[in-house]
Design an enzyme around this catalytic site. Sequence first.
Site, mmCIF file in Angstrom:
data_model
loop_
_atom_site.group_PDB
_atom_site.id
_atom_site.type_symbol
_atom_site.label_atom_id
_atom_site.label_comp_id
_atom_site.label_asym_id
_atom_site.label_seq_id
_atom_site.Cartn_x
_atom_site.Cartn_y
_atom_site.Cartn_z
ATOM 1 N N HIS A 189 -2.591 1.592 -3.812
ATOM 2 C CA HIS A 189 -2.656 2.008 -2.869
ATOM 3 C C HIS A 189 -4.294 1.853 -1.869
ATOM 4 O O HIS A 189 -5.435 1.856 -2.044
ATOM 5 C CB HIS A 189 -3.447 3.517 -3.792
ATOM 6 C CG HIS A 189 -3.802 4.737 -2.012
ATOM 7 N ND1 HIS A 189 -3.723 6.206 -2.256
ATOM 8 C CD2 HIS A 189 -4.459 4.378 -0.708
ATOM 9 C CE1 HIS A 189 -3.819 6.205 -1.109
ATOM 10 N NE2 HIS A 189 -3.418 5.697 -0.211
ATOM 11 N N HIS B 110 -4.876 0.149 2.536
ATOM 12 C CA HIS B 110 -4.529 0.603 3.393
ATOM 13 C C HIS B 110 -5.048 -1.293 3.717
ATOM 14 O O HIS B 110 -6.510 -1.219 3.610
ATOM 15 C CB HIS B 110 -4.887 0.547 4.742
ATOM 16 C CG HIS B 110 -4.239 2.668 3.897
ATOM 17 N ND1 HIS B 110 -3.796 3.038 4.268
ATOM 18 C CD2 HIS B 110 -4.231 3.252 3.144
ATOM 19 C CE1 HIS B 110 -2.934 4.210 3.720
ATOM 20 N NE2 HIS B 110 -3.841 3.855 2.652
ATOM 21 N N HIS C 167 2.305 9.233 1.398
ATOM 22 C CA HIS C 167 0.806 10.576 0.723
ATOM 23 C C HIS C 167 1.563 11.616 1.751
ATOM 24 O O HIS C 167 2.276 12.248 1.975
ATOM 25 C CB HIS C 167 -0.244 10.233 2.321
ATOM 26 C CG HIS C 167 -0.837 8.688 1.605
ATOM 27 N ND1 HIS C 167 0.014 7.263 1.670
ATOM 28 C CD2 HIS C 167 -2.062 8.275 2.158
ATOM 29 C CE1 HIS C 167 -1.782 6.203 1.704
ATOM 30 N NE2 HIS C 167 -2.027 6.742 1.821
ATOM 31 N N GLU D 279 -3.067 14.797 -0.703
ATOM 32 C CA GLU D 279 -4.700 14.564 -0.187
ATOM 33 C C GLU D 279 -5.139 15.677 0.257
ATOM 34 O O GLU D 279 -5.706 16.744 -0.646
ATOM 35 C CB GLU D 279 -4.683 12.989 0.220
ATOM 36 C CG GLU D 279 -5.825 12.523 0.960
ATOM 37 C CD GLU D 279 -6.097 11.982 2.171
ATOM 38 O OE1 GLU D 279 -5.100 11.705 2.634
ATOM 39 O OE2 GLU D 279 -7.132 11.270 2.037
ATOM 40 N N ASP E 57 -7.722 2.919 -1.073
ATOM 41 C CA ASP E 57 -7.557 3.395 -0.266
ATOM 42 C C ASP E 57 -7.989 2.658 1.091
ATOM 43 O O ASP E 57 -7.243 2.120 1.395
ATOM 44 C CB ASP E 57 -8.378 5.045 0.011
ATOM 45 C CG ASP E 57 -7.234 5.312 0.905
ATOM 46 O OD1 ASP E 57 -6.346 4.979 1.283
ATOM 47 O OD2 ASP E 57 -7.318 7.019 1.439
ATOM 48 N N ASP E 58 -9.378 2.899 1.170
ATOM 49 C CA ASP E 58 -9.880 2.518 2.394
ATOM 50 C C ASP E 58 -11.645 1.618 2.259
ATOM 51 O O ASP E 58 -12.249 2.314 2.470
ATOM 52 C CB ASP E 58 -9.654 3.032 3.951
ATOM 53 C CG ASP E 58 -8.162 3.311 4.151
ATOM 54 O OD1 ASP E 58 -7.656 2.591 4.544
ATOM 55 O OD2 ASP E 58 -7.927 4.456 3.594
HETATM 56 N N1 HPA Z 1 -4.677 9.087 3.764
HETATM 57 C C1 HPA Z 1 -4.080 8.977 5.149
HETATM 58 N N2 HPA Z 1 -3.561 8.219 6.043
HETATM 59 C C2 HPA Z 1 -4.440 6.807 5.724
HETATM 60 C C3 HPA Z 1 -5.449 7.369 4.124
HETATM 61 C C4 HPA Z 1 -5.196 7.858 4.362
HETATM 62 O O1 HPA Z 1 -6.280 7.612 3.517
HETATM 63 N N3 HPA Z 1 -5.709 5.800 4.770
HETATM 64 C C5 HPA Z 1 -5.169 5.381 6.187
HETATM 65 N N4 HPA Z 1 -3.927 5.870 6.471
HETATM 66 ZN ZN ZN Z 2 -4.557 6.265 1.627
#
Ligand code: HPA
Ligand code: ZN
Length: 351
Positions: A26, A28, A210, A213, A291-292
């Site tokens: 996971h 991006h 996703h 969250e 994630d990011d």
């Molecule tokens: N959630 C949803 N969209 C996203 C995320 C995330 O954590 N990171 C990049 N796009």
């Molecule tokens: Zn994500």
Amino acid sequence: MPPELEQSSHERLLTLLCDMPKAELHIHIEGSLEPELIFALAQRNGVSLAYPSVGALRAAYAFSDLQSFLDIYYAGASVLLHEADFYEMAMAYFRRAAADHVVHAELFFDPQTHTERGVPIEVVVNGLVRACEAAEAEFGITSLLILCFLRHLSEEAAFDTLDQALPSIEAHRDRLVGVGLDSSERGHPPEKFARVYARCRELGLRLVAHAGEEGPPAYIWSALDVLKVERIDHGVRCVEDPALVARLAAERVPLTVCPLSNVKLRVFDTLAQHNLARLLELGLCATVNSDDPAYFGGYINQNFVATFEALPALTAAHAYTLARNSFEASFASTTQKTRWMHALDAHFAQG
Ligand code: HPA
Ligand code: ZN
């Protein structure tokens, strides 16, 4: 060994977390774009940014929720124009992943963020595929690509993106293996994308989304039942629904959990309140991911270390389970998974 040179068991655990082989599922890739590279690409491509300096941009990374992050994330991605930009971004990620003992990565990318600005999808995919090949040669990391649809846009826009991507999917069948669903979760339930996911399934693509969250457990149910996904990205809100937890555990549906992201986007107030240990206790196939990483304060090993420091219930046995889950949950071949699991066993046997 003199006592001052002996590692405490806590230090040994942290070393184990960092050095153990692992997969990242996971990430991006646009979220790995560090401010320094954003500014370098902005200058090279003549793109103007709303922030005067790297420091000012970094200072803006104080998020109140998912949407406040996404606004800055899309602004950062606006500097990506050419194949070389996508290649450099991904290589910078792979370099860091290799340092964190990631042996396999499955990268999300957001084509609509780029096609909306006039960047053809081939430019995006070719740059990323070239980086995946170079990462295998240079760092020995294997990798796959997952195309994400932006859920704040329409299903029609997703279909249009899929059409544009078909030649790239054809050309890179063994690399571009699946689709995902990201961006603003609330108000955009998975079932909004039922038809485009059905089409992707017919095309033989692997499916993830996703869910859970910021969105409710109902979104995890519909990701499973309507979209028929094989993995849930995040999924931490599943604990609100015992029947859902039972289903996820029985079917071993993997959850790609991102602890630092969850704290930065206020899904949990602190890491000490994160439910990773609980998810494992419930028998769920949870994994740890970044994630990011450029936006949330850390790559995968920082996620492991910070979470284990914040949650004393987590032990070396949990570290092993998390790494093993990451291989089990990957879209790699069974042969490859078995090889990684043997390497993991050997790593723990020596440790
Ligand atoms: N959630 C949803 N969209 C996203 C995320 C995330 O954590 N990171 C990049 N796009
Ligand atoms: Zn994500």
